[in-house]
Design an enzyme around this catalytic site. Structure first.
Site, mmCIF file in Angstrom:
data_model
loop_
_atom_site.group_PDB
_atom_site.id
_atom_site.type_symbol
_atom_site.label_atom_id
_atom_site.label_comp_id
_atom_site.label_asym_id
_atom_site.label_seq_id
_atom_site.Cartn_x
_atom_site.Cartn_y
_atom_site.Cartn_z
ATOM 1 N N GLU A 153 -6.202 1.034 -9.547
ATOM 2 C CA GLU A 153 -7.197 1.596 -10.459
ATOM 3 C C GLU A 153 -6.688 1.410 -11.884
ATOM 4 O O GLU A 153 -5.496 1.529 -12.150
ATOM 5 C CB GLU A 153 -7.417 3.080 -10.158
ATOM 6 C CG GLU A 153 -8.213 3.268 -8.884
ATOM 7 C CD GLU A 153 -8.426 4.732 -8.519
ATOM 8 O OE1 GLU A 153 -8.300 5.602 -9.392
ATOM 9 O OE2 GLU A 153 -8.716 5.000 -7.349
ATOM 10 N N PHE A 250 7.702 -0.288 -11.375
ATOM 11 C CA PHE A 250 7.696 0.965 -10.607
ATOM 12 C C PHE A 250 9.026 1.710 -10.666
ATOM 13 O O PHE A 250 9.449 2.320 -9.689
ATOM 14 C CB PHE A 250 7.308 0.684 -9.138
ATOM 15 C CG PHE A 250 5.843 0.906 -8.913
ATOM 16 C CD1 PHE A 250 4.935 -0.067 -9.271
ATOM 17 C CD2 PHE A 250 5.376 2.096 -8.392
ATOM 18 C CE1 PHE A 250 3.576 0.142 -9.112
ATOM 19 C CE2 PHE A 250 4.020 2.314 -8.230
ATOM 20 C CZ PHE A 250 3.118 1.334 -8.592
ATOM 21 N N GLY A 254 8.500 10.122 -14.010
ATOM 22 C CA GLY A 254 7.333 10.807 -14.578
ATOM 23 C C GLY A 254 7.078 12.108 -13.863
ATOM 24 O O GLY A 254 7.978 12.684 -13.243
ATOM 25 N N CYS A 261 -4.604 7.265 -3.390
ATOM 26 C CA CYS A 261 -3.984 6.432 -2.349
ATOM 27 C C CYS A 261 -2.588 6.879 -1.922
ATOM 28 O O CYS A 261 -2.379 7.174 -0.749
ATOM 29 C CB CYS A 261 -3.952 4.984 -2.810
ATOM 30 S SG CYS A 261 -5.603 4.285 -2.897
ATOM 31 N N ARG A 329 -7.918 12.578 -8.769
ATOM 32 C CA ARG A 329 -7.542 13.010 -7.427
ATOM 33 C C ARG A 329 -6.010 13.138 -7.344
ATOM 34 O O ARG A 329 -5.288 12.218 -7.702
ATOM 35 C CB ARG A 329 -8.060 12.014 -6.378
ATOM 36 C CG ARG A 329 -9.575 12.075 -6.229
ATOM 37 C CD ARG A 329 -10.114 11.068 -5.243
ATOM 38 N NE ARG A 329 -10.218 9.731 -5.778
ATOM 39 C CZ ARG A 329 -10.818 8.700 -5.166
ATOM 40 N NH1 ARG A 329 -11.362 8.878 -3.974
ATOM 41 N NH2 ARG A 329 -10.870 7.510 -5.727
#
Ligand code: NAD
Length: 435
Positions: A153, A250, A254, A261, A329
Site C-alpha cells: 500500500e 526493512f 519504529g 497484512c 487498520r
C-alpha cells in the site's frame, strides 16, 4: 482477454486498473454498492498514489467497468481473479467465508472454460477448497491458480505494474499459458514469473510477510537494546545493512508494524503451524515483540510527562500505519490513542490522508487539525507516529513556539537528536539514546 476481478478493495482495484492499463477488458465486481457507485463516478474509496488517474483513464476508454452483479461479471470472463478480504477469524486463522462464497458464485455462473485465480492471501490448502466449491456447481472445465499479491500500500500501482517477481501456482498447462500471456506485459524488464505448485505459491506469500515482520520486530528489539546500552541504532542499521547477505531494506525501527497484512498474516501462519504441529517459535516472538513495540511511544511520553500526562494535550503527526496510505487498520497510532485517552490525555491529530478514516473510526474521541502545525498550539508534546515526507523537515522554531512544552517523541527517527538538543527540545526517539 476478458478479465473479471471480484473484490474491489486495495488489491482488486489496483489489479483491475493495471490489467486494464495493459489492454485487458476488465470488469471489477464487488458486493459493496456504495463503493461501486462511487467508482463509476471515478470516486475512489481508498487513497493510493496514481490509482485515480489510472481508473479514470481506463474507465473513459471503456476497458474498465464496475458492477455489483458478480454473477454476470463471471459469465463474461475468461479469467476470474478472487481478491476479496480474508480477515482473521477469532482464533487468528484466515476467514475464508468470502473466498468460498465467491468460488460458489463462479461455479454457478461460468459460461466457458475458465481460469480462476486466487489473489487473496489464503492458507495452504485453500486452492483445493476453492476447487471443490466451484466443482459443486460447475458444468464446464476450470483451472484454479494461486497468484499471491506482493504489492505495498502506498506504492501499489508501481508494484503491480513493475513487480519484483510474479508467483504463480498452477496445475495445468492451460492455466500456465493463460497466466504467462496475461502477465507478459508486466515482466518485460526481465523480472521472473516463478511457476510452482499450488501449496508452495500459497506458502510463499505467508513466508514473505512473516520474514518482513520478523525483520521489523528484530530491529525494534535491537533498537530498544541500543537505547539501554548507549548505542545508536541508526549507525548499527547502516553497519549491518551494507552486508550484502542482509541488505538495507526493512531495517528501520519504529512504533511496530501494522496494516491489513502483517498482523493478520503472522497470526494466520502461526495458526496453521499449530494445526499441523510444526510450531513457529520465532513468529510467536515476532508477534509478542510487536505488541510491546506498539506501546513504546506511550511509554516514552509517560517517562517524560509522568503524572502530567493526565489532562495533557498531545499532538499526533500521523495516523495511517505507514506513509502514502489512508489505511489505519492495526495502526500503532490507534494503540497510542487508546492509551493516551485511557490515561486522561486529549489528542489532536493530523494525517495527510487518513483523517477521514480517523473520523470514521474514532469520531469525536480525538480532534483532527487541518495541517500538521495546526495540531500544535498549546499541546504539551508532539508525537510523530507516521513517516510522511512532509513531516521530515519541519520548521522547528515554529513547532517550539506553538507547543506549550518543547517535547517531541519521534517514533520514526526522522530528526537529528543533537540538533533537537541544540534547539532546546526534550527529544526521544527509537534506539538512539536520550538527549
Ligand atoms: P479490502 O477489504 O480492501 O477489499 C476486499 C473487498 O472485497 C471489499 O470491497 C469487499 O466489499 C469485497 N467483497 C467481500 N466479499 C465479497 C463477495 N462475496 N463478492 C464480491 N466482493 C466481495 O481487502 P484488500 O486489502 O484488498 O485485501 C484483499 C486480499 O488481498 C486479502 O486476502 C489480503 O490479505 C490480500 N492482500 C492485501 C494487500 C494489501 O496491501 N491490502 C497486499 C497483498 C495481499
Amino acid at each position: 482477454m476478458n478479465i473479471t476481478v471480484i473484490g474491489t478493495g486495495y488489491v482488486g482495484l489496483v489489479a483491475g486498473a493495471c490489467l486494464a492499463e495493459t489492454g485487458g477488458q476488465v470488469v471489477c465486481a464487488d458486493v459493496d454498492r456504495r463503493k461501486i457507485d462511487g467508482l463509476k463516478r471515478n470516486e475512489l474509496p481508498i487513497f493510493e498514489p496514481g490509482l485515480e488517474a489510472l481508473v479514470a483513464r481506463n474507465q473513459a476508454q471503456g476497458r474498465l467497468t464496475f458492477t455489483t452483479d458478480v454473477g454476470a461479471a463471471v459469465a463474461s470472463a475468461e479469467v476470474v481473479f478472487i481478491a476479496v478480504g480474508t480477515p482473521p477469524d477469532e482464533d487468528g486463522s484466515a476467514d475464508l467465508t468470502h473466498v468460498l462464497e465467491v468460488a460458489a458464485v463462479i461455479g454457478r455462473h461460468q459460461s466457458r472454460e475458465l481460469v480462476v485465480v486466487t489473489k487473496s492471501t489464503v492458507p495452504v490448502g485453500t486452492a483445493a477448497r476453492v476447487h471443490a466449491a466451484i466443482a459443486t456447481h460447475a458444468k464446464l472445465p476450470f483451472h484454479v491458480v494461486s497468484n499471491p499479491e506482493f504489492l505495498k500500500e502506498g506504492a501499489a500501482v508501481d508494484d503491480f505494474l513493475k513487480p519484483d517477481r510474479v508467483v504463480l501456482g498452477v496445475e495445468t498447462d492451460y492455466a500456465r499459458s493463460v497466466m504467462a500471456e496475461l502477465y507478459a506485459p508486466f515482466v518485460r524488464t526481465g523480472k521472473p514469473i516463478i511457476f510452482m505448485d499450488l501449496p508452495s505459491a500459497e506458502m510463499t506469500k505467508y513466508a514473505a510477510n512473516a520474514m518482513l515482520a520478523t525483520r521489523i520486530s528484530f530491529m525494534n528489539e535491537i533498537a530498544n537494546l541500543c537505547e539501554q546500552l548507549g548505542a545508536n541504532v541508526d549507525l548499527v542499521r547502516k553497519g549491518i545493512g551494507s552486508d550484502s547477505r542482509i541488505g538495507p531494506s526493512f531495517l528501520f525501527p519504529g512504533p511496530g508494524y501494522g496494516g491489513s497484512c502483517f498482523p493478520k498474516d503472522v497470526k494466520a501462519l502461526l495458526r496453521t503451524s499449530e494445526e499441523v504441529g510444526s510450531p513457529l517459535r520465532v513468529l510467536d516472538a515476532v508477534e509478542e515483540a510487536n505488541e510491546r513495540q506498539k506501546r513504546r511511544l506511550f511509554a516514552l511520553l509517560r517517562d517524560v510527562l509522568g503524572e502530567g500526562l493526565r489532562g495533557a494535550t498531545v499532538a499526533l503527526w500521523g495516523l495511517a500505519f505507514k506513509a502514502q496510505t489512508d489505511d489505519m487498520r492495526e495502526s500503532p497510532a490507534l494503540t497510542l490513542i487508546e492509551e493516551l485517552l485511557a490515561a486522561g490525555a486529549k489528542v489532536i491529530a493530523h494525517d495527510p490522508a487518513a483523517m477521514r478514516e480517523a473520523g470514521r473510526r474514532l469520531g469525536p474521541r480525538i480532534a483532527c487539525a487541518p495541517s500538521n502545525y495546526d495540531a500544535l498550539p498549546g499541546a504539551d508534546a508532539l508525537v510523530v507516529v507516521t513517516d510522511w515526507n512532509e513531516y521530515r523537515f519541519p520548521d522547528f522554531a515554529r513547532i517550539k513556539r506553538a507547543l506549550a512544552r518543547p517535547i517531541v517523541i519521534d517514533g520514526r527517527n526522522l530528526y537529528d537528536p543533537a540538533k533537537m538538543r541544540l534547539l532546546g527540545f526534550t527529544y526521544r526517539s527509537i534506539g538512539r539514546g536520550r538527549e
